[in-house]
Design an enzyme around this catalytic site. Structure first.
Site, PDB file in Angstrom:
ATOM      1  N   ASN A 144       0.859  -1.223  -0.026  1.00  0.00           N
ATOM      2  CA  ASN A 144       0.067   0.004  -0.055  1.00  0.00           C
ATOM      3  C   ASN A 144       0.843   1.374   0.022  1.00  0.00           C
ATOM      4  O   ASN A 144       0.742   1.806  -1.006  1.00  0.00           O
ATOM      5  CB  ASN A 144      -0.971   0.205   1.284  1.00  0.00           C
ATOM      6  CG  ASN A 144      -1.969   1.248   1.056  1.00  0.00           C
ATOM      7  OD1 ASN A 144      -1.928   1.769   0.289  1.00  0.00           O
ATOM      8  ND2 ASN A 144      -3.030   1.070   1.902  1.00  0.00           N
ATOM      9  N   ASP A 145       1.559   1.553   1.087  1.00  0.00           N
ATOM     10  CA  ASP A 145       2.322   2.781   1.124  1.00  0.00           C
ATOM     11  C   ASP A 145       3.411   2.762  -0.006  1.00  0.00           C
ATOM     12  O   ASP A 145       3.452   3.949  -0.395  1.00  0.00           O
ATOM     13  CB  ASP A 145       3.076   2.750   2.595  1.00  0.00           C
ATOM     14  CG  ASP A 145       2.097   2.920   3.574  1.00  0.00           C
ATOM     15  OD1 ASP A 145       0.750   3.345   3.533  1.00  0.00           O
ATOM     16  OD2 ASP A 145       2.406   2.486   4.702  1.00  0.00           O
TER      17      ASP A 145
END
Lengths: 88, 452
Positions: free
Chosen positions: B378-379
């Site tokens: 995600n990040d």
């Protein structure tokens, strides 16, 4: 004493030189391999236990020998397991 | 003379072992050389240096082997970071114990000897307790979130100051009690230092503790006037330092920020965006998208490993390759729980290492990528890290998958990632979301691609 310092400084340079060339893919094996290498404290632990004079020293030394052995064999075996997977 | 020569051989073997890691082809061979060097060093020490207690030493070694080998054989590849943390810890503890034992043996001491002794004891005990806490966090025996004690910072400062004071005191007045106290303060310092480090920052803590243990071993080399310990410890120190720096760069944050600025996640700004629409697709849609692409990049994150989906993703990729799709994997340096962890997890699933690409290999050609598949990450694909100076992860290098022609985002839910930051990529019209467990989705995708 200055001899030891010389060795230390040279080792710093060799270390940075060699490690900065390590492939990014292999950073985990690098760390676990380095891990195994710092298990070389086993050499120190054996020397100190082998010349221990008091019970305190013997106990401290033997504990160090045990921990360092775990460190050495575990480190090399884990690293080998990982590198084996990268051969293909 | 011969003893020094043997130690030199061992030191050279260690350097060659690290040198072998420059390419996956020779790496395993290098590791054997390293192990051989260790054998040479240990046998030399035993034959030359053991005056008495020889049998005891052999018993302790045998016990160590009996514990170490089964542990290393049985550990799962997802659990390697814990194992490494633990080995860091025992190495550090061993160094501290050696320095303590030597301290009680030597009567007539020089200042430099005392300096090396206090440093070994201090760094060794910090490394030990810090590693144990890291292990507990990774093994999820305690919370993985940052633990902020009331007045934790003051406590850490107090421990830091008293350790320096104890070092100076022990050097001035060599005294066993003072040295024991130093070890105790070192243990407290290690705990206080790792507690505030959050889950995503643990790779940094591991790298740093690795460097610490190396330094402790090098310092113990001064205590024992042993060149092998100095060289080997320094090599490890260098490796830990380089990895720590690389990890900090990969997070786009300074080391001090990571260690002392426990993430003040600004989740407040994210709430207003929740009403925005996302495009979610079916397995069949995604299968068509992938099956008819020319060029696909898979960006895996630790979520992939949590879902045990490494094999599933490799099977899907093989199937795509059979259809003539060119596939590679984009591996972010912080994907996983320690430097390079994701590479190991994929190698375990028989992914050829030639397919594992870094940021700099993927990003320049990203605009010609037909589909970027984000699985369990995600990040590391959050465009906010690049575009929004207000984002807590701003400055972290990312895969620019939002610039690919389309994006498939496999997600269990709309929950934000580790850093608790909303991801703009989810709302991008180019993005198709595929909700569900990663392994489950990948298996269904594989079946659907086979049907095409």
């Amino acid at each position: 004493m200055i001899d030891l310092l010389t060795i230390f400084v040279l080792a710093v340079f060799v270390g940075f030189e060699v490690v900065s060339k390590v492939s990014t893919i292999l950073h985990t094996p690098l760390m676990s391999g380095a891990n195994a290498i710092h298990g070389v404290i086993l050499v120190g632990a054996i020397l100190i236990t082998g010349s221990a004079e008091s019970t305190l020293q013997l106990v401290l030394g033997l504990l160090a020998v045990f921990l360092a052995t775990v460190n050495v064999v575990g480190g090399f075996v884990v690293t080998d397991r990982m590198l084996e997977m990268f051969k293909r | 003379m011969i003893v020094q020569l043997m130690y030199l051989v061992a030191a050279l073997c260690f350097i060659l072992a690290l040198k072998g890691l420059s390419s996956p082809k020779h790496a395993r061979y290098g590791n054997f050389i390293g192990a051989f060097g260790m054998l040479v060093g240990v046998v030399t020490a035993y034959v030359h240096g053991v005056v008495h207690n020889g049998l005891w030493i052999l018993v302790a070694v045998a016990l160590g082997v009996a514990v170490g080998i089964p542990a290393a054989r049985s550990v799962k590849m997802t659990a390697i970071p814990q194992m490494v943390a633990l080995f860091n810890g025992v190495g550090g503890a061993a160094a501290a114990l050696v320095a303590l034992a030597e301290f009680f043996a030597v009567r007539d001491t020089t200042v430099l000897f005392r300096l090396a002794t206090v440093l070994t004891v201090l760094i060794g005990s910090v490394s030990f307790s810090g590693s144990v806490v890291t292990f507990l966090k990774l093994q999820e025996l305690m919370t993985t979130r940052p633990v902020l004690l009331p007045a934790g910072q003051q406590l850490a400062i107090a421990a830091g100051v008293s350790s320096v004071a104890l070092c100076a005191l022990t050097m001035a007045v060599p005294n066993g009690f003072l040295l024991w106290s130093l070890a105790a303060v070192g243990l407290a310092l290690g705990v206080l230092f790792v507690l505030p480090v959050g889950g995503a920052d643990v790779p940094i803590a591991i790298s740093l503790l690795n460097a610490f243990t190396g330094l402790a071993v090098a310092a113990s080399g001064y205590v024992l006037t042993n060149t092998l310990l100095i060289v080997a410890g320094t090599l490890v120190g260098a490796s830990g330092t380089i990895l720590t720096r690389l990890m900090a760069q990969a997070m786009g944050r300074s080391l001090t920020n990571i260690l002392f600025g426990a993430f003040k996640a600004t989740t407040a700004t994210a709430h207003q965006e929740e009403q925005r629409t996302v495009k979610s697709g079916t397995v069949e849609d995604v299968a068509i998208l992938l099956g008819y692409a020319n060029n696909v990049v898979v960006v895996p994150g630790y979520g992939l490993a949590v879902a045990q989906a490494q094999h599933a993703v490799r099977e899907l990729v093989s199937q795509l390759e059979k259809r003539g799709v060119a596939v590679s994997y984009g591996i972010h340096p912080v994907a996983g729980r320690m430097p390079g962890h994701m590479n190991v997890l994929l190698a375990e699933a028989d992914v050829p290492y030639e397919q594992l690409k870094e940021l700099d290999d993927v990003n320049p050609g990203i605009t010609s990528v037909d589909v970027a598949v984000v699985v369990g990450a995600n990040d590391v694909v959050n465009p906010g890290a690049r575009d929004e100076p207000a984002s807590p992860i701003y400055g972290m290098p990312i895969f620019d998958v939002d610039r690919a022609k389309s994006v498939v985002f496999m997600k269990r839910s709309m929950r934000p990632g580790f850093a608790g930051v909303d991801n703009e990529l989810l709302y991008n019209p180019k993005t198709t979301l595929l909700f569900g467990d990663a392994k489950d989705s990948l298996t269904k995708l594989l079946a659907a691609v086979k049907q095409l």
